[in-house]
Design a protein around this motif. Structure first.
Motif, mmCIF file in Angstrom:
data_model
loop_
_atom_site.group_PDB
_atom_site.id
_atom_site.type_symbol
_atom_site.label_atom_id
_atom_site.label_comp_id
_atom_site.label_asym_id
_atom_site.label_seq_id
_atom_site.Cartn_x
_atom_site.Cartn_y
_atom_site.Cartn_z
ATOM 1 N N UNK A 126 -1.342 9.661 88.105
ATOM 2 C CA UNK A 126 -0.641 8.899 87.069
ATOM 3 C C UNK A 126 -0.613 9.660 85.749
ATOM 4 N N UNK A 127 -1.745 10.252 85.397
ATOM 5 C CA UNK A 127 -1.808 11.024 84.164
ATOM 6 C C UNK A 127 -0.939 12.273 84.282
ATOM 7 N N UNK A 128 -0.995 12.952 85.424
ATOM 8 C CA UNK A 128 -0.163 14.135 85.624
ATOM 9 C C UNK A 128 1.317 13.789 85.517
ATOM 10 N N UNK A 129 1.707 12.647 86.090
ATOM 11 C CA UNK A 129 3.105 12.222 86.021
ATOM 12 C C UNK A 129 3.519 11.924 84.582
ATOM 13 N N UNK A 130 2.634 11.296 83.825
ATOM 14 C CA UNK A 130 2.955 10.985 82.434
ATOM 15 C C UNK A 130 3.070 12.257 81.602
ATOM 16 N N UNK A 131 2.181 13.214 81.850
ATOM 17 C CA UNK A 131 2.259 14.480 81.137
ATOM 18 C C UNK A 131 3.562 15.213 81.460
ATOM 19 N N UNK A 132 3.945 15.204 82.741
ATOM 20 C CA UNK A 132 5.195 15.867 83.119
ATOM 21 C C UNK A 132 6.391 15.144 82.519
ATOM 22 N N UNK A 133 6.299 13.831 82.372
ATOM 23 C CA UNK A 133 7.416 13.096 81.769
ATOM 24 C C UNK A 133 7.581 13.458 80.297
ATOM 25 N N UNK A 134 6.481 13.814 79.623
ATOM 26 C CA UNK A 134 6.585 14.284 78.240
ATOM 27 C C UNK A 134 7.336 15.610 78.209
ATOM 28 N N UNK A 135 6.989 16.513 79.131
ATOM 29 C CA UNK A 135 7.712 17.785 79.213
ATOM 30 C C UNK A 135 9.194 17.559 79.483
ATOM 31 N N UNK A 136 9.499 16.689 80.440
ATOM 32 C CA UNK A 136 10.895 16.454 80.801
ATOM 33 C C UNK A 136 11.658 15.822 79.640
ATOM 34 N N UNK A 137 11.020 14.919 78.931
ATOM 35 C CA UNK A 137 11.662 14.304 77.770
ATOM 36 C C UNK A 137 12.067 15.370 76.767
ATOM 37 N N UNK A 138 11.119 16.266 76.448
ATOM 38 C CA UNK A 138 11.402 17.283 75.443
ATOM 39 C C UNK A 138 12.360 18.344 75.970
ATOM 40 N N UNK A 139 12.320 18.614 77.276
ATOM 41 C CA UNK A 139 13.281 19.551 77.846
ATOM 42 C C UNK A 139 14.693 19.003 77.722
ATOM 43 N N UNK A 140 14.884 17.731 78.060
ATOM 44 C CA UNK A 140 16.211 17.121 77.962
ATOM 45 C C UNK A 140 16.673 17.039 76.509
ATOM 46 N N UNK A 141 15.752 16.728 75.611
ATOM 47 C CA UNK A 141 16.084 16.681 74.188
ATOM 48 C C UNK A 141 16.514 18.061 73.697
ATOM 49 N N UNK A 142 15.751 19.090 74.071
ATOM 50 C CA UNK A 142 16.057 20.461 73.654
ATOM 51 C C UNK A 142 17.369 20.938 74.257
ATOM 52 N N UNK A 143 17.601 20.593 75.513
ATOM 53 C CA UNK A 143 18.848 20.964 76.164
ATOM 54 C C UNK A 143 20.048 20.370 75.430
ATOM 55 N N UNK A 144 19.908 19.118 74.986
ATOM 56 C CA UNK A 144 20.976 18.489 74.228
ATOM 57 C C UNK A 144 21.247 19.190 72.912
ATOM 58 N N UNK A 145 20.168 19.623 72.229
ATOM 59 C CA UNK A 145 20.340 20.350 70.980
ATOM 60 C C UNK A 145 21.007 21.700 71.224
ATOM 61 N N UNK A 146 20.571 22.393 72.276
ATOM 62 C CA UNK A 146 21.171 23.685 72.601
ATOM 63 C C UNK A 146 22.635 23.541 72.959
ATOM 64 N N UNK A 147 22.981 22.447 73.622
ATOM 65 C CA UNK A 147 24.370 22.208 73.995
ATOM 66 C C UNK A 147 25.254 22.112 72.762
ATOM 67 N N UNK A 148 24.743 21.480 71.701
ATOM 68 C CA UNK A 148 25.514 21.371 70.463
ATOM 69 C C UNK A 148 25.644 22.723 69.772
#
Length: 203
Positions: A126-148
């Motif tokens: 559960x903790x590993x999944x939550x930690x990975x979800x933080x990475x995925x959140x920031x990856x998607x956020x960063x990808x959106x910024x790079x797209x702009x």
């Protein structure tokens, strides 16, 4: 006949949401100081001024309390980087301000990022999944910024760039553990030297 009002005694009951925020703030401090394995629910309950059964009623278990700390950090990290992005006028400033927001936030939430760098410290899926979800959140956020900033890049390239930036942030956070004299501003400057050229489209 005059009636007398009974005097009130005891402390005013704290609203549940406010109490939860108080518990999470204390718990994050204790996790940061003692590590997950060394953290005692008794100690957290005593510091907050609750009984241990009441603490379990709020979060269910020590793991549940840690997950709640991570979920709060996840929300607040996205808020911090979103605010940083909103104030940027150029792609370079956008990257700079978001990197700086990450490093400053990681300084203020040491336990969450210590776990991110050493997941074996808490052997929990559960903790590993939550930690990975933080990475995925920031990856998607960063990808959106790079797209702009780089609309010429295809989705796979954007994802690769975002993964590289997030991975570099984690590694520099680990490096800063060994080099505590490195400030958030200096770490940001090093990554800007590496990644800023990627913001300019190829001729």
């Amino acid at each position: 006949m005059e009636t007398q009002q009974a005097p009130t005694t005891g402390r005013k009951r704290m609203p549940r949401a406010e109490r939860e925020r108080q518990i999470l703030a204390v718990a994050e401090q204790v996790f940061a100081a003692d590590g997950y394995q060394g953290t005692s629910m008794d100690d957290i309950a005593a510091r907050v001024g609750l009984s241990k059964p009441m603490l379990y009623e709020y979060f269910g278990s020590k793991e549940g309390l840690l997950l709640a700390c991570l979920q709060r950090a996840k929300r607040e990290l996205l808020e911090a980087t979103t605010v940083a992005a909103a104030g940027a006028a150029t792609p370079e400033q956008l990257l700079h301000d978001c990197l700086l927001a990450f490093f400053k936030f990681s300084d203020d939430h040491a336990q969450a990022w210590a776990l991110l760098r050493n997941e074996s410290a808490v052997p929990s899926s559960s903790v590993s999944s939550e930690l990975e979800s933080i990475r995925m959140q920031q990856m998607e956020f960063t990808s959106g910024l790079m797209s702009a900033a780089r609309p010429d890049l295809d989705p796979v390239q954007l994802e690769a760039f975002a993964e590289a930036i997030i991975g570099a942030c984690e590694r520099l956070a680990l490096w800063r553990d060994r080099r505590p004299e490195i400030t958030a501003e200096q770490a940001t400057g090093h990554l800007m030297a590496l990644f800023a050229p990627s913001l300019t489209p190829a001729p």
